[in-house]
Design an enzyme around this catalytic site. Sequence first.
Site: not given
Length: 227
Positions: A46, A72-74
Amino acid sequence: MSDSELEKAHRRLIEEIEMNARETENFTGRGRFSNAVMAAMAKVPRHEFLGDNHQGVAYSNRPQSIGFGQTISQPYIVAVMTDLLDLKPTDKVLEIGTGSGYQAAVLAEVTGHVYSMESVRSLAASAAKRLKRLGYDAIKLRHGDGYTGWEEEAPFDAILVTAAPETIPRALCDQLKVGGRMILPVGRQFSPQILKRGIKLNDGRVSFRSTLPVAFVPMVKGPKEEH
Ligand code: SAH
């Protein structure tokens, strides 16, 4: 952060996601995610999807800014959305909202047939470069408006939307195979949004049920040059 610190943070994140899965079972119906999804979460780096000054928080279980007002999503949300698609390695999946390309990379660890669309041109371009550099060159990317879907490549076994429309886009339902799964957040920005899971029935209707309350950036109409 050193490589070993990043690795340690990444391992801790995987444990947190497993814990979150147990805590949210009442909403999602799943107390644990598949081995394939968890292996993908453990594999995709990530930190490569965030700017240099965000490396230290790459493995914290929170959304992060990727510029252009986008996020950017959790990680837990990426995991639960991927799990709810019930992907097989042969499935063809469409993502709306490429953003950094992180979710697309997670999908690509689970199936070899990933298509992803992004409406902000510069995000689409930088995600394409990044995914290529990281070896995810099998992912097909396109700059365009996700409300229209990707007609030429339809139908899809699964569709995932990572920005929130106010109502479920019709074209995406049309582009789903019978038996196909769709997962998307629905609702206005800053008001309660619900993550919905749909399945396409034999009669062509898509039957939806609600899972989790979520907060996504809005799905905007029309391709954007910049904004
Ligand atoms: N999946 C991304 C996070 C997405 S944030 C990741 O893993 O990093 C939501 C993204 O949806 C943003 O990049 C935004 O520009 C994009 N988006 C918003 N409306 C869209 C639309 N109509 N079509 C395609 N992409 C859209």
